[in-house]
Design a protein around this motif. Structure first.
Motif, PDB file in Angstrom:
ATOM      1  N   UNK A   1     -56.468 -52.416  -8.760  1.00 42.89           N
ATOM      2  CA  UNK A   1     -55.805 -53.265  -9.763  1.00 42.89           C
ATOM      3  C   UNK A   1     -54.627 -52.513 -10.373  1.00 42.89           C
ATOM      4  N   UNK A   2     -53.432 -53.095 -10.240  1.00 44.94           N
ATOM      5  CA  UNK A   2     -52.217 -52.517 -10.834  1.00 44.94           C
ATOM      6  C   UNK A   2     -51.826 -53.426 -12.005  1.00 44.94           C
ATOM      7  N   UNK A   3     -52.333 -53.130 -13.167  1.00 46.24           N
ATOM      8  CA  UNK A   3     -52.196 -54.040 -14.306  1.00 46.24           C
ATOM      9  C   UNK A   3     -50.752 -54.162 -14.780  1.00 46.24           C
ATOM     10  N   UNK A   4     -49.955 -53.112 -14.681  1.00 45.95           N
ATOM     11  CA  UNK A   4     -48.560 -53.178 -15.126  1.00 45.95           C
ATOM     12  C   UNK A   4     -47.763 -54.100 -14.220  1.00 45.95           C
ATOM     13  N   UNK A   5     -47.988 -54.008 -12.904  1.00 42.09           N
ATOM     14  CA  UNK A   5     -47.270 -54.857 -11.951  1.00 42.09           C
ATOM     15  C   UNK A   5     -47.931 -56.214 -11.762  1.00 42.09           C
ATOM     16  N   UNK A   6     -49.081 -56.443 -12.441  1.00 42.23           N
ATOM     17  CA  UNK A   6     -49.811 -57.711 -12.326  1.00 42.23           C
ATOM     18  C   UNK A   6     -50.194 -58.005 -10.877  1.00 42.23           C
ATOM     19  N   UNK A   7     -50.652 -56.959 -10.158  1.00 43.13           N
ATOM     20  CA  UNK A   7     -51.012 -57.100  -8.750  1.00 43.13           C
ATOM     21  C   UNK A   7     -52.439 -56.600  -8.527  1.00 43.13           C
ATOM     22  N   UNK A   8     -53.058 -57.146  -7.475  1.00 42.73           N
ATOM     23  CA  UNK A   8     -54.390 -56.696  -7.075  1.00 42.73           C
ATOM     24  C   UNK A   8     -54.497 -56.737  -5.555  1.00 42.73           C
ATOM     25  N   UNK A   9     -55.035 -55.644  -4.991  1.00 41.20           N
ATOM     26  CA  UNK A   9     -55.305 -55.575  -3.553  1.00 41.20           C
ATOM     27  C   UNK A   9     -56.807 -55.413  -3.352  1.00 41.20           C
ATOM     28  N   UNK A  10     -57.366 -56.226  -2.477  1.00 41.36           N
ATOM     29  CA  UNK A  10     -58.781 -56.101  -2.133  1.00 41.36           C
ATOM     30  C   UNK A  10     -58.912 -55.825  -0.647  1.00 41.36           C
ATOM     31  N   UNK A  11     -59.635 -54.757  -0.312  1.00 37.36           N
ATOM     32  CA  UNK A  11     -59.853 -54.367   1.080  1.00 37.36           C
ATOM     33  C   UNK A  11     -61.316 -54.603   1.438  1.00 37.36           C
ATOM     34  N   UNK A  12     -61.554 -55.458   2.434  1.00 37.58           N
ATOM     35  CA  UNK A  12     -62.897 -55.750   2.924  1.00 37.58           C
ATOM     36  C   UNK A  12     -63.015 -55.144   4.328  1.00 37.58           C
ATOM     37  N   UNK A  13     -63.891 -54.132   4.463  1.00 34.06           N
ATOM     38  CA  UNK A  13     -63.940 -53.343   5.692  1.00 34.06           C
ATOM     39  C   UNK A  13     -65.342 -53.328   6.272  1.00 34.06           C
ATOM     40  N   UNK A  14     -65.413 -53.471   7.572  1.00 38.64           N
ATOM     41  CA  UNK A  14     -66.660 -53.221   8.310  1.00 38.64           C
ATOM     42  C   UNK A  14     -66.336 -52.234   9.432  1.00 38.64           C
ATOM     43  N   UNK A  15     -67.215 -51.270   9.608  1.00 37.97           N
ATOM     44  CA  UNK A  15     -66.924 -50.246  10.616  1.00 37.97           C
ATOM     45  C   UNK A  15     -68.204 -49.758  11.267  1.00 37.97           C
ATOM     46  N   UNK A  16     -68.066 -49.324  12.495  1.00 39.00           N
ATOM     47  CA  UNK A  16     -69.133 -48.639  13.226  1.00 39.00           C
ATOM     48  C   UNK A  16     -68.576 -47.317  13.729  1.00 39.00           C
ATOM     49  N   UNK A  17     -69.439 -46.307  13.718  1.00 30.62           N
ATOM     50  CA  UNK A  17     -69.065 -44.986  14.204  1.00 30.62           C
ATOM     51  C   UNK A  17     -70.098 -44.518  15.218  1.00 30.62           C
ATOM     52  N   UNK A  18     -69.618 -44.045  16.352  1.00 26.44           N
ATOM     53  CA  UNK A  18     -70.490 -43.460  17.358  1.00 26.44           C
ATOM     54  C   UNK A  18     -70.185 -41.971  17.454  1.00 26.44           C
ATOM     55  N   UNK A  19     -71.245 -41.151  17.328  1.00 25.48           N
ATOM     56  CA  UNK A  19     -71.079 -39.703  17.341  1.00 25.48           C
ATOM     57  C   UNK A  19     -71.752 -39.119  18.582  1.00 25.48           C
TER      58      UNK A  19
END
Length: 784
Positions: A266-284
């Motif tokens: 949330x960037x309250x001064x710029x009146x902006x909001x970014x939401x990141x929705x992530x799904x990931x798999x990792x193979x080791x």
């Protein structure tokens, strides 16, 4: 050889000496004082890391016995019978499969906590990683090993630094049979002779001296079913032949994890909001091997070497939706869908050559040369889809090649003026080279077009030299002091090839240490330690170039961030060999990685110093066994108070927080006849409020069942994280910027495994001979 000094106080005589097998000092030999009429144990002592001991004896009423597992005991009924040499001879009686059982105990030395486990039931059928769960002041979460209250740990083996990577340490500990271990030493406040990081401890594993000849080994196989299947195995080999010994291990594992993550900026001064929705798999996929060689040239010289090679491959598939909208609005103005596929490969080679020389009766020389090579390759194609497009608008590729070479030399000389005075002096130096080539470009017609504005190559070198000295003074059997000084000189130089910018840093830091140990009797041991550290940035933190980790978040460091000076004080009290209480206080200028809002709806991550940090850490640890060692318990409670305040630029820091964590590990011998045992653990971690972010609490409960067969084979089934909190949350709120993160990981799993020993049979003690150390072990059990 033995150097003895006798001083008489009333009827008692203080005996100070050195126990040897004729070639090397015997560490952990037990010195007992017994009543001449009843043969009851009156007091006891254990030889230290140099084979030295001291004990009070009233020769009119008492006699002493010197014992060591696998060696003939030596009895002395009168002072005149003590020769200038206490030399232990190997027990030649054929013992077959007789096993001596001893009670694990904790002792506090002047600079370390010692956990004696030789021939304890804790070692039966377990590996070193499992044994560490029951070791005081140790913390095991998953396969991550650390010391309670510490931010990091170094592994030493028989007093020699291993320089292994975290993955290699896990592989080595999982392959090392616990029955091979004589004792475990935990150095919570390392002295001037050690090069460690801020709030970093040392785990020193002392292996048993194996007198039997030939090959022996252990094979372990395991399989785990979580959200995905996990499989692995390892092998341990040991070879003894005269003056030559070899140990080797190899391991391989394959695993896969999945995670869901939601982040809000949330960037309250710029009146902006970014939401990141992530799904990931990792193979080791990990694998590696370790070889350790030792050759006893003669009675006074030994030569050793170590080589470790480890390989890791990580394949990550990450899908992210980035929603751009006005602050406090629900409907997005636009959406960016990102496909991020990574293919990481790591090769790490570690080598060590060491030489030890007993120059004379009073002098020792140690020389160590280490080499570490790390090669990391990260290939990351990224596809961007705007709004609802099914064809990517842009395809980018990130390629990172990082090569690191480290060359270290350490020379140390120790001189014992008298049994009461000892000086240790040395010098340590290293050259560290790091080459980081980061390429960022767009893919067009299957060709990569490099973006010179986002690609960079950073080439750095670090030169380090540090002379040091420590002086140990034994004032009397109760008081010991250690004073040390380490003078560190550091030069760092980097070249940013993309911009032509040069970075140069010089650091000079005298690092004093002081330790005072007070031991009124065997039931009470108290140690106070004071040390300082200077926290210098790592080579990657010197890179001033901007590196994007998401479309709106990037890392850009300040290479000239001040290196803060940190003061560390600790007080450790060991009670009745089973209770450990530790109090640590750390203070200094604060330094953290912060997220900072940048005009236009971007976030910059930067490491900065600020104000001051006060950290108070209190730990209580209880370790004991009951019912003839059929039940083992290891419990710990840690409370941490953190006070951080200050500011940099427009960022104000003013937080106070108390957090705590608790754990309980247990092992219950259900049936000694049929070899069944039950083990498990409970862990809890409370909420935290830190300068850079806040986080929620966490908990887990695990259970395991093991079957031991008469031929040495053991099999187990474990329920891991049967009860657990599978999600976590962290957040930061300021007047102009808010950050929220929520993640969910699947931890619950069921695992099965088998351990198969092979090779020569192991002689583990003289359980049926009254002159062996087994009778002493029984006396110790009664005395406890």
């Amino acid at each position: 050889m033995i150097e003895s000094m006798f001083s008489t106080t009333l009827a008692q005589t203080i005996i100070k000496g050195h126990v040897t097998d004729g070639k090397l000092p015997l560490v952990g030999a037990v010195i007992t004082c017994l009543d001449k009429q009843s043969n009851q144990l009156t007091r006891e002592g254990i030889t230290d890391k140099d084979g030295n001991f001291n004990i009070n004896v009233d020769w009119n009423k008492e006699w002493i016995r010197v014992s060591y597992v696998g060696y003939k005991s030596r009895d002395f009924w009168e002072q005149k019978h003590l020769s200038d040499t206490i030399r232990m001879d190997i027990e030649n009686t054929q013992l077959g499969e007789v096993t001596v059982q001893a009670k694990s105990i904790v002792t506090q030395k002047e600079d370390r906590l010692v956990f004696h486990v030789a021939n304890s039931l804790l070692t039966k059928g377990n590996n070193a990683m499992q044994l560490l769960r029951f070791t005081p002041m140790m913390k095991i979460e998953g396969n991550q090993v650390n010391i309670l209250g510490k931010n990091g740990m170094q592994l030493y083996i028989n007093g020699k630094k291993s320089s292994l990577s975290a993955t290699a340490i896990q592989g080595y500990l999982q392959s090392l049979p616990a029955e091979k271990i004589n004792r475990i030493e935990i150095i919570t406040t390392p002295g001037s002779e050690y090069r460690t990081g801020i709030n970093e401890g040392i785990l020193n594993i002392i292996l048993k001296k194996d007198e039997t000849q030939g090959w022996k080994g252990l094979i372990q196989l395991n399989d785990e079913q979580a959200y995905y299947n996990i499989a692995g195995g390892n092998i341990y080999l040991d070879y003894q032949k005269g003056k030559f010994s070899l140990s080797a291990s190899g391991y391989g594992n394959r695993s896969k994890t999945t995670q869901k993550l939601i982040e809000n900026y949330d960037y309250t001064i710029d009146n902006l909001q970014n939401e990141l929705q992530t799904s990931e798999t990792k193979e080791f996929r990990t694998g590696g091997g370790y070889v350790n060689l030792n050759y006893q040239i003669n009675q006074n010289q030994s030569l050793g070497g170590m080589l470790d090679i480890s390989y890791g491959k990580t394949i990550k598939e990450q899908n992210t939706h980035t929603l751009y909208r006005q602050y406090r609005q629900t409907d997005p103005d636009s959406t960016l869908y990102t496909q991020n596929n990574q293919d990481n490969k790591d090769w790490i080679i570690t080598a060590n050559l060491n030489y030890r020389l007993q120059t004379n009766k009073k002098g020792k020389l140690a020389v160590d040369v280490d080499y570490v090579h790390a090669d990391k390759n990260n290939q990351m194609p990224i596809s961007y889809f705007r709004n609802e497009n099914t064809v990517p608008d842009q395809i980018y590729q990130q390629l990172t090649d990082e090569t690191t070479n480290s060359y270290t030399t350490k020379i140390e000389y120790e001189h014992t003026f008298t049994p009461m005075n000892k000086l240790k002096a040395g010098v340590e130096s290293y050259l560290l080279e790091n080459y980081n080539n980061f390429q960022y470009g767009s893919i067009f017609n299957n060709e990569i077009i490099n973006d010179t504005q986002l690609s960079n190559c950073f080439d750095t070198k670090e030169y380090y030299i540090a002379p040091y000295a420590t002086y140990t003074r034994i004032w009397n059997p109760q008081f010991i002091s250690i004073v040390g000084i380490r003078t560190e000189v550091l030069y760092q130089h980097g070249i940013q090839h993309a911009t032509g910018e040069h970075v140069n840093r010089h650091e000079f830091a005298p690092v004093p240490t002081f330790t005072l140990a007070y031991t009124p009797n065997k039931s009470h041991q108290l140690v106070y330690a004071l040390t300082t550290k200077k926290l210098t940035p790592s080579l990657p933190q010197l890179n001033p170039f901007r590196y994007y980790i998401s479309p709106t978040v990037y890392i850009q460091q300040d290479p000239y961030t001040k290196a803060p000076l940190i003061w560390i004080q600790s007080l450790q009290y060991t009670l009745k060999r089973h209770y450990v209480f530790s109090l640590n206080y750390i203070t200094g200028e604060g330094i953290n990685s912060f997220r900072m809002p940048v005009e236009g709806g971007y976030t910059r991550i930067i490491t900065r110093t600020f104000g001051r940090v006060h950290l108070l850490n209190a730990i209580a640890n209880w370790n004991n066994s009951f019912w003839n060692d059929r039940i083992y318990l290891n419990a710990s409670l840690q409370g941490t108070f953190n006070r951080s305040y200050g500011h940099f630029q427009e960022y104000n820091v003013d937080v106070s927080n108390f957090s705590y964590n608790a754990s309980l590990d247990w092992q219950v011998q259900l049936s000694q006849r049929y070899g069944w045992k039950l083990d498990g653990n409970i862990k809890y971690r409370s909420k935290k409020v830190l300068a850079q972010e806040h986080s929620d609490d966490w908990y887990t409960v695990s259970l395991g069942l093991t079957k031991q067969f008469k031929n040495g084979i053991s099999a187990y089934i474990n329920g891991n994280n049967l009860i657990n909190k599978d999600h976590s949350r962290s957040f930061l709120e300021t007047e102009t910027y808010n950050f929220y993160s929520w993640s969910k990981t699947y931890f619950r799993s069921v695992s099965i495994g088998v351990s198969i020993p092979f090779g020569r049979k192991k002689v583990s003690g003289a359980g049926k001979h009254t002159n062996s150390s087994s009778s002493l072990a029984k006396d110790r059990l009664k005395a406890e």
